[in-house]
Design a protein around this motif. Structure first.
Motif, PDB file in Angstrom:
ATOM      1  N   ASN A 126      -0.463   2.632 -14.539  1.00 50.76           N
ATOM      2  CA  ASN A 126      -0.882   1.344 -14.014  1.00 50.76           C
ATOM      3  C   ASN A 126      -0.064   0.957 -12.792  1.00 50.76           C
ATOM      4  N   GLY A 127       1.233   1.253 -12.811  1.00 50.27           N
ATOM      5  CA  GLY A 127       2.048   0.962 -11.638  1.00 50.27           C
ATOM      6  C   GLY A 127       1.581   1.750 -10.445  1.00 50.27           C
ATOM      7  N   ARG A 128       1.183   3.006 -10.681  1.00 49.83           N
ATOM      8  CA  ARG A 128       0.702   3.833  -9.582  1.00 49.83           C
ATOM      9  C   ARG A 128      -0.626   3.303  -9.067  1.00 49.83           C
ATOM     10  N   ALA A 129      -1.451   2.809  -9.993  1.00 46.56           N
ATOM     11  CA  ALA A 129      -2.768   2.338  -9.595  1.00 46.56           C
ATOM     12  C   ALA A 129      -2.689   1.150  -8.649  1.00 46.56           C
ATOM     13  N   THR A 130      -1.676   0.324  -8.786  1.00 52.75           N
ATOM     14  CA  THR A 130      -1.583  -0.872  -7.964  1.00 52.75           C
ATOM     15  C   THR A 130      -0.927  -0.590  -6.621  1.00 52.75           C
ATOM     16  N   THR A 131      -0.486   0.629  -6.380  1.00 54.56           N
ATOM     17  CA  THR A 131       0.084   0.963  -5.077  1.00 54.56           C
ATOM     18  C   THR A 131      -0.996   0.878  -4.011  1.00 54.56           C
ATOM     19  N   PRO A 132      -0.830   0.052  -2.986  1.00 56.04           N
ATOM     20  CA  PRO A 132      -1.899  -0.150  -2.002  1.00 56.04           C
ATOM     21  C   PRO A 132      -1.970   0.984  -0.993  1.00 56.04           C
ATOM     22  N   VAL A 133      -2.383   2.168  -1.442  1.00 57.97           N
ATOM     23  CA  VAL A 133      -2.352   3.347  -0.578  1.00 57.97           C
ATOM     24  C   VAL A 133      -3.344   3.238   0.572  1.00 57.97           C
ATOM     25  N   LEU A 134      -4.502   2.620   0.336  1.00 56.88           N
ATOM     26  CA  LEU A 134      -5.476   2.484   1.419  1.00 56.88           C
ATOM     27  C   LEU A 134      -5.007   1.475   2.466  1.00 56.88           C
ATOM     28  N   HIS A 135      -4.284   0.456   2.032  1.00 56.22           N
ATOM     29  CA  HIS A 135      -3.689  -0.460   2.997  1.00 56.22           C
ATOM     30  C   HIS A 135      -2.622   0.258   3.824  1.00 56.22           C
ATOM     31  N   VAL A 176      -4.424 -14.357  -7.588  1.00 55.40           N
ATOM     32  CA  VAL A 176      -4.222 -13.675  -6.317  1.00 55.40           C
ATOM     33  C   VAL A 176      -2.753 -13.301  -6.142  1.00 55.40           C
ATOM     34  N   ALA A 177      -1.858 -14.230  -6.442  1.00 55.88           N
ATOM     35  CA  ALA A 177      -0.429 -14.001  -6.216  1.00 55.88           C
ATOM     36  C   ALA A 177       0.087 -12.817  -7.021  1.00 55.88           C
ATOM     37  N   ARG A 178      -0.486 -12.565  -8.186  1.00 54.82           N
ATOM     38  CA  ARG A 178       0.024 -11.489  -9.032  1.00 54.82           C
ATOM     39  C   ARG A 178      -0.330 -10.095  -8.511  1.00 54.82           C
ATOM     40  N   LEU A 179      -1.139 -10.006  -7.464  1.00 53.82           N
ATOM     41  CA  LEU A 179      -1.483  -8.700  -6.907  1.00 53.82           C
ATOM     42  C   LEU A 179      -0.278  -8.030  -6.269  1.00 53.82           C
ATOM     43  N   GLY A 180       0.718  -8.817  -5.870  1.00 54.66           N
ATOM     44  CA  GLY A 180       1.988  -8.246  -5.432  1.00 54.66           C
ATOM     45  C   GLY A 180       2.083  -7.946  -3.956  1.00 54.66           C
ATOM     46  N   SER A 181       1.332  -6.974  -3.472  1.00 51.70           N
ATOM     47  CA  SER A 181       1.475  -6.545  -2.087  1.00 51.70           C
ATOM     48  C   SER A 181       0.832  -7.552  -1.140  1.00 51.70           C
ATOM     49  N   VAL A 182       1.419  -7.667   0.053  1.00 49.56           N
ATOM     50  CA  VAL A 182       0.905  -8.605   1.046  1.00 49.56           C
ATOM     51  C   VAL A 182      -0.540  -8.274   1.408  1.00 49.56           C
ATOM     52  N   ALA A 183      -0.822  -6.988   1.635  1.00 52.04           N
ATOM     53  CA  ALA A 183      -2.160  -6.583   2.055  1.00 52.04           C
ATOM     54  C   ALA A 183      -3.201  -6.920   0.992  1.00 52.04           C
ATOM     55  N   ALA A 184      -2.892  -6.644  -0.266  1.00 54.94           N
ATOM     56  CA  ALA A 184      -3.855  -6.926  -1.334  1.00 54.94           C
ATOM     57  C   ALA A 184      -4.077  -8.425  -1.491  1.00 54.94           C
ATOM     58  N   ILE A 185      -3.023  -9.207  -1.379  1.00 54.84           N
ATOM     59  CA  ILE A 185      -3.150 -10.668  -1.475  1.00 54.84           C
ATOM     60  C   ILE A 185      -3.991 -11.205  -0.324  1.00 54.84           C
TER      61      ILE A 185
END
Length: 922
Positions: free
Chosen positions: A555-564, A304-313
């Motif tokens: 991959n970096g772009r994919a992990t950007t939490p755009v919906l959040h 979970v922690a490796r997801l990076g963004s607060v919203a995704a975590i």
């Protein structure tokens, strides 16, 4: 407003004064005044407010906690007495012998609970001391010698079956209107002792057989998780909530918290608990403190922690707590180990209790809390909540206090009886409130969100039922509406006759395809509760994990939490229309591509957002090193408070008066006013030339380090460009820039944080290594000159103590651009809500914003009681009484009288004498 003169003399009460507030040192008069004010505000309660200013170096944080915790211990002891008196009052009609028996029983009950709690915490401290002595810092093995399996997150597509994909990513578990169904709802209505758990967790516990769906079952689980809570004596105790801007500042505060010792709040009849060590007195009761933070800082589950963004975590954490359907062909062991997070407190009740007691016993900071959870295999984020009832002081960063939703998620309940809120470093609290409620979204992010949603619908669209299908369709329409508006605005703005960026009518944003008919409240609620953003984005990562490498750009772009990001913006759109504005602007595109466009929500007034804190707390204390001017805090944070509810205090400094010299340089020669750095005049060649001459002369008389603050980065660049040009026909030694470099090593701040760190390090080395160079018989510049910007990296939180900051120069007044769309909207809002005095209120707010930034920059020097420095205010507008009234009291007290009329020569003579006196004294 109470003020004091700077002093270097300890309090006349001496050691008795220190004992009164349990200050670990002999306090100074300003510290005593500060502590008395804090104590009195807490005593009066009933919504009292304190706005307190105490310069850096005066021990503000230590004084805050000494006064507040001294009052707290007195108050708790009084509460024990009050509970006994209430027993008498409630049984006034009973015979005296019955009342006496009840009192003895109640007294014995309170004493026994207190003794058991203190003994338990003392045992936890002893255990931690033994562990530290033995070097047992490594992670302990699980019972049975096995490590619990951690969910590793989405596996690759080749490893998944279609059913597994449905289980992981398909929307479900909600009836679409935000209401929980089935056993989760029934359990949620159960015992309040489970209220700290999320609804998903409670449902999961029921399915796992740890609780039943009945109220009795909820009570049973509450007993198992809190088997000793009856000893906590803290459920209704008052709490002190201490907040600051950053975790590093909170860590420093916790270090201060470990210095003093406070008397016991022992109830009548209780016996002192044995001390942990010989250094501790049995009459001393250790402070019970808990730090709070986000999942991002406290999560110990690596998947979970490796997801990076607060919203995704946050979403992944909640997802792991939901009950999972098990396929028929899975065996029991696989089903129970592959789903859910193994670290939630309910999975490890005994370790959760040990976590609670250890945390309350040891004054941990965030890192300590993380390490403790890691060692015990217990989630620190959730387990820290179990310690809240027993805590006396709770530390947390600004965002967790300022957002009501965050407070509720953490189990923080403010009320007039049981909560004191202390906001340290509160000079930027107005901006902080606006910041936590701000939101923005770019056109490129909307395009990415549209693509992600299309990918998700192609895979799961036919399986979406009822409200899920409707809500996903509504979100798609909202994305289309915002995208269409932004695309049209971008094309218009980029054309030769295009519109300029500015304020946007929110009703116009969603007119495309009828998106304005959608209920945004319901949509945002659905997205949050169904975890739609997490499911869509995690499914995209899952697909791309098969085709993208870890270091690929995609991959970096994919992990950007755009919906959040989109959800946050939609949530902002649901705020009251008169409290905020939406702005449109062009911004640079990624990777040098064509410009992007952005919509931003700005909160115009913090009043409504701060109202729940201002109205609910027993007392609110705003404290800072440079709080002046005070009026904005009173007007915009506490508009409904009467004058008798607000206490203001501006303390003097602990340095002696001769250690500060404040000079107003209004003109180059005596009697002139040539230094006018207003926007219209500051680039005139004569002004730039006179500024260069003034700094060249300052470099001659000021030893070591000089820090010069300019109004903006743009103006600093203009000044440097002018100074680097050699005057035509000049026969002198070189340009202004070259002559400055001959006198001192010159450094310049830039916008990047990383580059600022390297500049600061080089500047410090140039000064601190100066004596070493001269000791080797080498010649070189005398110290260093740092050119910085008000509001920049160097103007806040940087310590220019001693040789690093012998002189601070403020060039001009950094007034914001009142014609910028955001400032124009703010000032119009204040004017419109200020009644007959609206225009004056807007003007005051504008001037206050400027002077708060100036005062922060000034505060970079004079960092302790033995420090000394000169402050040069370089602009004729510093003559104005309106401007001077907004300077801190200790700065006004150090001003050289009539310095504005004495010119450059007068300043050089005074500063030369000032620094020669310091050299002789040393």
């Amino acid at each position: 407003m109470a003020t004091t003169e700077p002093t270097t003399v300890p309090s006349s009460d001496g050691d008795a004064a220190a004992a009164k507030y349990h200050h670990p040192y002999t306090p100074y008069d300003v510290q005593m005044q500060f502590m008395k004010t804090v104590y009195d505000i807490c005593v009066r309660g009933d919504g009292q407010v304190g706005i307190l200013e105490s310069p850096t170096g005066t021990g503000k944080s230590l004084s805050l906690l000494c006064a507040a915790l001294t009052w707290l211990r007195h108050h708790k002891k009084g509460q024990y007495e009050a509970s006994l008196l209430s027993q008498v009052h409630d049984n006034a009609d009973e015979p005296d012998w019955v009342v006496e028996q009840m009192l003895r029983q109640r007294r014995a009950e309170l004493a026994s609970k207190w003794e058991r709690r203190e003994a338990r915490l003392a045992a936890a401290r002893r255990k931690e001391k033994l562990a530290a002595t033995a070097g047992a810092s490594a992670r302990a093995p699980d019972k049975g010698g096995k490590r619990r399996r951690v969910d590793d997150g989405p596996r690759s597509r080749a490893q998944r079956t279609e059913d597994e994909e449905d289980t992981e990513f398909l929307l479900g578990g909600s009836d679409g209107d935000g209401q929980e169904t089935g056993a989760a709802s029934e359990l949620a209505a159960g015992d309040d002792r489970l209220s700290w758990l999320s609804a998903e967790t409670r449902a999961m516990l029921e399915k796992a057989g740890l609780v039943t769906g009945t109220r009795a079952g909820a009570r049973e689980m509450g007993d198992r998780l809190h088997d000793e809570d009856e000893d906590a004596l803290g459920q209704d105790d008052i709490k002190i909530y201490y907040t600051s801007r950053t975790h590093s500042q909170l860590t420093q505060f916790i270090a201060e918290l470990r210095r003093p010792q406070f008397p016991s709040s022992m109830p009548p009849g209780a016996k002192a608990v044995s001390a942990v060590s010989k250094d501790e007195s049995p009459s001393v009761e250790p402070v019970k403190h808990i730090p709070l933070s986000s999942r991002q800082r406290l999560c110990i589950n690596p998947a979970v922690a490796r997801l990076g963004s607060v919203a995704a975590i946050n979403d992944r954490c909640a997802e792991l707590q939901k009950p999972q359907k098990r396929r028929k062909d899975q065996d029991q062991d696989q089903a129970t180990t592959s789903k859910g997070c193994p670290h939630i407190p309910s999975a490890n009740p005994a370790d959760a209790l040990l976590f609670r007691d250890t945390a309350l016993a040891t004054l941990p900071d965030i890192e300590d809390l993380y390490q403790l959870g890691h060692r015990l295999h217990v989630c620190p984020y959730y387990a820290s909540r179990t310690a809240l009832p027993g805590a006396e002081i709770i530390t947390l960063p600004y965002p967790l206090l300022l957002q009501k939703a965050a407070r509720e998620a953490l189990g923080i309940r403010l009320d007039r009886r049981n909560s004191v809120v202390i906001i340290d470093e509160a000079h930027n609290i107005l901006d902080a409130v606006a910041s936590v409620h701000a939101a923005s979204v770019r056109l490129s992010e909307l395009h990415r969100a549209r693509d992600l949603l299309q990918i998700y619908v192609r895979r799961f669209g036919k399986k979406l039922k009822g409200a899920n299908r409707v809500m996903v369709g509504q979100l798609a329409r909202v994305i289309q509406g915002l995208s269409a508006w932004l695309a049209n605005a971008q094309e218009s703005a980029m054309s030769t006759t295009g519109s300029t960026p500015g304020i946007v009518d929110p009703t116009a944003l969603l007119k495309h395809k009828g998106a304005d008919q959608i209920n945004l409240f319901a949509l945002v609620k659905y997205v949050q509760e169904a975890k739609l953003a997490y499911k869509v984005e995690s499914y995209a990562r899952y697909l791309e994990s098969d085709t993208l490498t870890d270091d690929s750009e995609g991959n970096g772009r994919a992990t950007t939490p755009v919906l959040h990001t989109l959800t946050s913006f939609l949530l902002a759109l649901t705020n009251l229309a008169n409290e905020g504005r939406i702005f449109y602007e062009l911004v640079p595109g990624d990777g040098g591509q064509r410009p992007d466009s952005r919509l931003s929500y700005l909160l115009l007034s913090p009043t409504h957002a701060f109202a729940s804190i201002a109205a609910d707390a027993r007392a609110v204390i705003l404290a800072g090193g440079t709080m002046a001017p005070f009026t904005d805090y009173e007007t915009h944070l506490f508009p409904t408070h009467t004058p008798d509810k607000i206490t203001t205090l501006s303390c003097g400094h602990v340095i002696p008066p001769e250690n500060l010299c404040v000079w107003t340089l209004a003109g180059r020669t005596a009697g002139t006013a040539s230094f006018d750095f207003s926007f219209e005049k500051r680039t005139q060649p004569a002004v730039l030339s006179d500024l260069g001459a003034a700094l060249l002369n300052l470099c001659t008389v000021v030893p070591d380090g000089i820090v010069v603050f300019f109004p903006s980065y743009g103006y600093l660049d203009q000044v440097m460009e002018a100074w680097k040009k050699r005057d035509a026909g000049s026969t002198g030694p070189g340009s202004v820039w070259e002559r400055l470099q001959a006198k001192k090593a010159v450094f310049c701040e830039s916008k990047g944080a990383a580059s600022s760190d390297s500049v600061l390090a080089a500047y410090s080395s140039a000064i601190l290594d100066d004596n070493k160079i001269k000791g080797q018989g080498k010649s070189g510049p005398n110290g260093a000159l740092l050119l910085s910007v008000v509001g920049g990296k160097m103007s806040e939180g940087i310590n220019f103590a001693d040789r690093l900051g012998r002189c601070v120069v403020i060039v001009g007044l950094p007034f914001p651009n009142r014609h910028a769309p955001d400032w124009k909207a703010k000032l119009e809002y204040i004017a419109s809500t200020g009644g007959e005095n609206g225009a004056e209120a807007a003007r005051q707010y504008y001037e206050n914003a400027c002077m708060r930034a100036v005062n922060q920059s000034i505060g970079r020097a004079i960092r302790h009681r033995g420090d000394y420095a000169a402050i040069v205010l370089l602009d004729q507008r510093f003559r104005s009484p309106r401007i001077r009234a907004r300077l801190p009291a200790w700065i006004r007290g150090g001003m050289v009288q009539q310095s504005e009329d004495k010119g450059l020569a007068g300043m050089l003579g005074t500063l030369g004498q000032f620094f020669r006196g310091k050299k002789d004294a040393s």
